[in-house]
Design a protein around this motif. Structure first.
Motif, mmCIF file in Angstrom:
data_model
loop_
_atom_site.group_PDB
_atom_site.id
_atom_site.type_symbol
_atom_site.label_atom_id
_atom_site.label_comp_id
_atom_site.label_asym_id
_atom_site.label_seq_id
_atom_site.Cartn_x
_atom_site.Cartn_y
_atom_site.Cartn_z
ATOM 1 N N TYR A 60 28.223 30.148 48.353
ATOM 2 C CA TYR A 60 27.731 31.378 47.722
ATOM 3 C C TYR A 60 28.675 32.540 48.053
ATOM 4 O O TYR A 60 29.104 33.292 47.175
ATOM 5 C CB TYR A 60 26.338 31.736 48.257
ATOM 6 C CG TYR A 60 25.186 30.906 47.769
ATOM 7 C CD1 TYR A 60 24.373 31.358 46.728
ATOM 8 C CD2 TYR A 60 24.856 29.694 48.370
ATOM 9 C CE1 TYR A 60 23.275 30.635 46.295
ATOM 10 C CE2 TYR A 60 23.770 28.954 47.952
ATOM 11 C CZ TYR A 60 22.973 29.427 46.912
ATOM 12 O OH TYR A 60 21.897 28.693 46.495
ATOM 13 N N LYS A 61 28.962 32.686 49.348
ATOM 14 C CA LYS A 61 29.836 33.786 49.778
ATOM 15 C C LYS A 61 31.264 33.556 49.293
ATOM 16 O O LYS A 61 31.961 34.502 48.899
ATOM 17 C CB LYS A 61 29.809 33.920 51.305
ATOM 18 C CG LYS A 61 28.463 34.378 51.877
ATOM 19 C CD LYS A 61 28.566 34.600 53.366
ATOM 20 C CE LYS A 61 27.247 35.084 53.974
ATOM 21 N NZ LYS A 61 26.228 34.012 54.040
ATOM 22 N N ALA A 64 31.744 34.777 45.757
ATOM 23 C CA ALA A 64 31.768 36.239 45.677
ATOM 24 C C ALA A 64 33.105 36.790 46.179
ATOM 25 O O ALA A 64 33.665 37.725 45.594
ATOM 26 C CB ALA A 64 30.618 36.823 46.493
ATOM 27 N N ASN A 68 36.006 38.896 44.123
ATOM 28 C CA ASN A 68 36.428 40.216 44.587
ATOM 29 C C ASN A 68 37.926 40.283 44.852
ATOM 30 O O ASN A 68 38.426 41.269 45.394
ATOM 31 C CB ASN A 68 35.653 40.582 45.865
ATOM 32 C CG ASN A 68 35.732 42.057 46.184
ATOM 33 O OD1 ASN A 68 35.628 42.903 45.292
ATOM 34 N ND2 ASN A 68 35.904 42.387 47.461
ATOM 35 N N TRP A 88 34.999 39.301 54.087
ATOM 36 C CA TRP A 88 33.615 39.273 53.611
ATOM 37 C C TRP A 88 33.006 40.674 53.681
ATOM 38 O O TRP A 88 32.314 41.109 52.745
ATOM 39 C CB TRP A 88 32.789 38.285 54.428
ATOM 40 C CG TRP A 88 31.308 38.335 54.130
ATOM 41 C CD1 TRP A 88 30.314 38.593 55.004
ATOM 42 C CD2 TRP A 88 30.682 38.151 52.857
ATOM 43 N NE1 TRP A 88 29.097 38.576 54.365
ATOM 44 C CE2 TRP A 88 29.296 38.307 53.045
ATOM 45 C CE3 TRP A 88 31.163 37.871 51.575
ATOM 46 C CZ2 TRP A 88 28.376 38.190 52.003
ATOM 47 C CZ3 TRP A 88 30.245 37.755 50.523
ATOM 48 C CH2 TRP A 88 28.880 37.909 50.746
ATOM 49 N N THR A 91 33.868 42.601 50.830
ATOM 50 C CA THR A 91 33.214 42.120 49.607
ATOM 51 C C THR A 91 31.765 42.556 49.517
ATOM 52 O O THR A 91 31.250 42.810 48.412
ATOM 53 C CB THR A 91 33.301 40.581 49.549
ATOM 54 O OG1 THR A 91 34.672 40.189 49.555
ATOM 55 C CG2 THR A 91 32.628 40.029 48.318
ATOM 56 N N VAL A 92 31.086 42.657 50.658
ATOM 57 C CA VAL A 92 29.635 42.895 50.657
ATOM 58 C C VAL A 92 29.221 44.086 49.791
ATOM 59 O O VAL A 92 28.288 43.963 48.981
ATOM 60 C CB VAL A 92 29.103 43.031 52.099
ATOM 61 C CG1 VAL A 92 27.673 43.586 52.107
ATOM 62 C CG2 VAL A 92 29.142 41.685 52.804
ATOM 63 N N THR A 95 28.686 43.366 46.197
ATOM 64 C CA THR A 95 27.666 42.391 45.781
ATOM 65 C C THR A 95 26.343 43.041 45.418
ATOM 66 O O THR A 95 25.343 42.347 45.218
ATOM 67 C CB THR A 95 27.415 41.342 46.892
ATOM 68 O OG1 THR A 95 26.853 41.986 48.037
ATOM 69 C CG2 THR A 95 28.690 40.615 47.270
ATOM 70 N N ASN A 98 23.417 41.424 43.464
ATOM 71 C CA ASN A 98 23.406 40.001 43.787
ATOM 72 C C ASN A 98 22.531 39.809 45.026
ATOM 73 O O ASN A 98 22.586 40.640 45.935
ATOM 74 C CB ASN A 98 24.849 39.547 44.052
ATOM 75 C CG ASN A 98 24.998 38.050 44.236
ATOM 76 O OD1 ASN A 98 24.346 37.457 45.080
ATOM 77 N ND2 ASN A 98 25.886 37.444 43.459
ATOM 78 N N LEU A 100 22.987 38.164 47.497
ATOM 79 C CA LEU A 100 23.805 38.125 48.701
ATOM 80 C C LEU A 100 23.772 39.456 49.458
ATOM 81 O O LEU A 100 23.852 39.478 50.687
ATOM 82 C CB LEU A 100 25.255 37.771 48.342
ATOM 83 C CG LEU A 100 25.547 36.305 48.038
ATOM 84 C CD1 LEU A 100 26.934 36.160 47.424
ATOM 85 C CD2 LEU A 100 25.435 35.467 49.296
ATOM 86 N N TYR A 101 23.645 40.552 48.729
ATOM 87 C CA TYR A 101 23.589 41.858 49.392
ATOM 88 C C TYR A 101 22.323 41.965 50.230
ATOM 89 O O TYR A 101 22.352 42.418 51.379
ATOM 90 C CB TYR A 101 23.647 42.978 48.354
ATOM 91 C CG TYR A 101 23.903 44.335 48.958
ATOM 92 C CD1 TYR A 101 25.176 44.699 49.378
ATOM 93 C CD2 TYR A 101 22.861 45.250 49.135
ATOM 94 C CE1 TYR A 101 25.422 45.942 49.946
ATOM 95 C CE2 TYR A 101 23.095 46.490 49.708
ATOM 96 C CZ TYR A 101 24.375 46.832 50.114
ATOM 97 O OH TYR A 101 24.617 48.059 50.694
ATOM 98 N N THR A 384 17.400 33.970 42.830
ATOM 99 C CA THR A 384 17.609 35.408 42.754
ATOM 100 C C THR A 384 16.273 36.058 42.414
ATOM 101 O O THR A 384 15.291 35.376 42.098
ATOM 102 C CB THR A 384 18.614 35.760 41.648
ATOM 103 O OG1 THR A 384 18.051 35.343 40.388
ATOM 104 C CG2 THR A 384 19.936 35.040 41.848
#
Length: 478
Positions: A60-61, A64, A68, A88, A91-92, A95, A98, A100-101, A384
Motif C-alpha cells: 500500500y505504502k 503511494a 509521489n 515515506w 509522501t504522507v 496521501t 487516501n 493511508l493518511y 477505504t
C-alpha cells in the motif's frame, strides 16, 4: 470545524458517537484473515526501527511512494532504512484523501503516542522518538497484538506448511488464539511453471506418492485433516478469474497426467481441472464444517518488468473486471445440490460486483446458520471510507447487515489493527445517520446489539472459534 482525528473522528452524529463509544470501541478483535507470520508471532519479533515495522512488505505504502515520484531505491531498494522512512514522510502529506493518511496517524497515536502530523520537516524527530520506543520493552510482534485487544488471529498457510509455529504457540499457551488458514492456490494453479515441483512437495509432506489425480486428491485431503487437527476452521482461495466448466473424474485424470508429463494444457483443460479440484476441496470443507473464503477479481502482477525485478506482491496489482455471476452461481448450485455448500464468504476486488454478491448470497441461504453465505467486507483497494460504505450499503439494502461478520486486516503488518477502529467508526456513523434521518428507530439497545454483532460477536459465532480452543486444550491435556 472538527479537530483532526479527535474522539469523534468519522462520527458525524450524536447517535454515531454513542454507538461507537458505548458498544464498539472496546470490543476484542477477531482477525479471521491476515498474512502475519506465525514464526514472527512465536518469536515475538522485535523491530530495529519504524521502517522495518512499517514499510517492509507494505505494498500500500510502496504504491503511494512510487506515485509521489520516489525512486525504487527508496521504496524496496538499497537505500538505508532512515532514507526510506524520510521518503515515506515526504509522501504522507500527499496521501490526503487516501486512507493511508488516516492509518498512518492512527498507528502513530495508538501505538507510539505520537500526535504530530508526519511530514518531511519533522521526520527526523519522529524517527528518533518512535525508534526509542521500539527498542524498549513491550514493542514486539506479540505486544502489538495484545495492545490491540486481539482475541483470535487466522493466518494464511499453504497446504504443505508444517504449521510448526502454530503448534509452538499453542503448546506455550499464548493468550491469543493463532489458527492456521488453508490456502491451496498453488494446488489449483495447474499451468504454473512450478506446479510439478509443488506436486512433489505435496507428496513428500503428506507421505503420499502421487502418480495419479486420485493420489493428488488423497494427498490434499490428508493435509486438510492435518490442518483440522491443528485447529483450522477456515479455507481461503484467491480466484483471480471465476470459472466453471463441467467435466468428469476420468477427464481430469487425463489432464493431470498430461501436465505431469510436462505437456501444455489448453485453457479449457485448465478450467476443467480447477473446477473439479475446487469442488472436491469444497466437499471436504463442508464435511469438517469449515468456512470458505473466496477472494475474486484481482488482476495480479501487471507490470512484467517489475515482476521480474521484485517478484509478486510488490504493489503492481489492480482490480479485474471479469464477470463472476454465472460461474460462481453454477459452482454454488452444484455444491448445494450435493449438500456440500459450506459457510462461504464472497469478496470481490471490483466494487461493481457488490450487488451481484449480495444477491447471490441471498440465493443460497438455507436457514441453518445466520448469514451462512456472507458478502465479505470491502477488501484491498476497497478498504477505504468509500469502499467500506458502499459494501455495507449494498449488503444492508439487499441482505441482513445485522448478520455481517465485519472487518479483517488482510495485512502483513502488526500495526494494522487500527483498521478495525476505522471500520467500526464508519459502521456506527452509517447507522447513526439512519437514526438521524428517521430511517431506523432510535433504539440504542437494538442498534447497540447489532453494532456489537458486526464488530465482534457475529464472527465469533460464525467461525466457532471456541471449538478450536476446546480442541487445542484437549490436545494439550493429552
Amino acid at each position: 470545524m472538527k479537530a483532526f482525528l479527535d474522539d469523534q473522528f468519522l462520527l458525524n452524529s450524536e447517535t454515531a458517537e454513542k454507538l461507537y463509544h458505548q458498544f464498539a470501541k472496546d470490543l476484542p478483535i477477531i482477525d479471521y484473515h491476515c498474512h502475519l507470520s506465525p514464526k514472527e508471532i512465536y518469536e515475538n519479533k522485535t523491530f530495529q526501527n519504524i521502517t522495518e515495522a512499517w514499510l517492509y512488505g507494505d505494498h500500500y505504502k510502496w504504491r503511494a511512494m512510487r506515485a509521489n515520484g520516489i525512486p525504487e531505491t527508496h521504496v524496496t531498494g538499497d537505500a538505508s532504512d532512515q532514507e526510506k522512512f524520510l521518503a515515506w514522510a515526504k509522501t504522507v502529506p500527499m496521501t490526503i484523501g487516501n486512507p493511508l493518511y488516516h492509518w498512518t496517524h492512527l498507528e502513530l497515536r495508538r501505538y507510539f503516542g505520537v500526535y504530530e502530523l508526519l511530514n518531511e520537516a519533522n521526520a527526523d524527530i519522529i524517527w528518533q522518538k518512535v525508534n526509542e520506543k521500539l527498542q524498549g520493552e513491550g514493542f514486539g510482534a506479540r505486544d502489538f497484538i495484545l495492545k490491540s485487544n486481539v482475541e483470535t488471529v487466522v493466518t494464511t498457510d499453504d497446504p504443505i506448511d508444517s504449521l510448526s509455529y502454530h503448534q509452538k504457540l499453542r503448546e506455550e499457551g499464548f493468550s491469543v488464539q493463532v489458527l492456521p488458514g488453508f490456502r491451496p492456490d498453488k494446488a489449483l494453479d495447474i499451468t504454473a511453471d512450478l506446479f510439478i515441483d509443488y506436486v512433489h512437495q505435496l507428496a513428500e509432506v503428506s507421505a503420499t506418492p502421487i502418480h495419479s489425480y486420485e493420489d493428488f486428491l488423497k494427498a490434499l485431503h490428508k493435509r486438510i485433516d492435518f490442518f483440522h487437527e491443528q485447529g483450522c476452521l477456515i479455507s481461503d482461495h484467491a480466484i483471480n478469474e471465476m470459472v466453471y466448466e463441467e467435466t468428469t473424474e476420468e477427464e481430469v485424470e487425463i489432464i493431470f497426467d498430461k501436465r505431469l508429463s510436462n505437456q501444455r494444457l489448453t485453457k479449457e483443460e485448465s478450467i476443467k481441472f480447477k473446477t473439479h479440484t475446487f469442488i472436491a476441496l469444497c466437499r471436504a470443507y463442508c464435511e469438517r464444517d469449515w468456512a470458505m473464503q473466496l477472494h475474486i477479481n484481482a488482476l495480479r502482477n501487471n507490470n512484467s518488468k517489475m515482476l521480474e525485478r521484485l517478484g509478486p506482491d510488490t504493489g503492481y496489482d489492480a482490480m479485474n473486471d471479469e464477470d463472476i455471476a454465472k460461474p460462481l452461481c453454477r459452482i454454488m448450485d452444484q455444491l448445494e445440490r450435493e449438500h456440500a455448500l459450506t459457510k462461504t464468504i464472497l469478496y470481490s476486488l471490483n466494487p461493481r460486483d457488490n450487488v451481484v454478491i449480495s444477491t447471490l448470497a441471498g440465493s443460497f441461504q438455507d436457514g441453518t446458520t445466520p448469514g451462512k453465505i456472507q458478502h465479505g467486507t470491502a477488501w484491498w483497494f476497497n478498504d477505504t471510507k468509500q469502499g467500506m460504505t458502499e459494501q455495507m450499503m449494498a449488503l444492508s439494502s439487499i441482505g441482513l447487515i445485522s448478520r455481517f461478520i465485519g472487518m479483517l486486516t488482510d495485512s502483513r503488518s502488526f500495526l494494522s489493527y487500527t483498521r478495525h477502529e476505522y471500520f467500526r467508526r464508519l459502521l456506527c456513523d452509517i447507522i447513526g445517520e439512519w437514526v438521524e434521518k428517521g430511517e431506523v428507530p432510535n433504539d440504542l439497545s437494538l442498534l447497540g446489539d447489532i453494532v456489537k454483532g458486526i464488530s465482534y460477536e457475529n464472527a465469533k459465532q460464525y467461525f466457532q472459534f471456541e471449538r478450536a480452543g476446546q480442541q487445542n486444550q484437549k490436545r494439550i491435556n493429552t
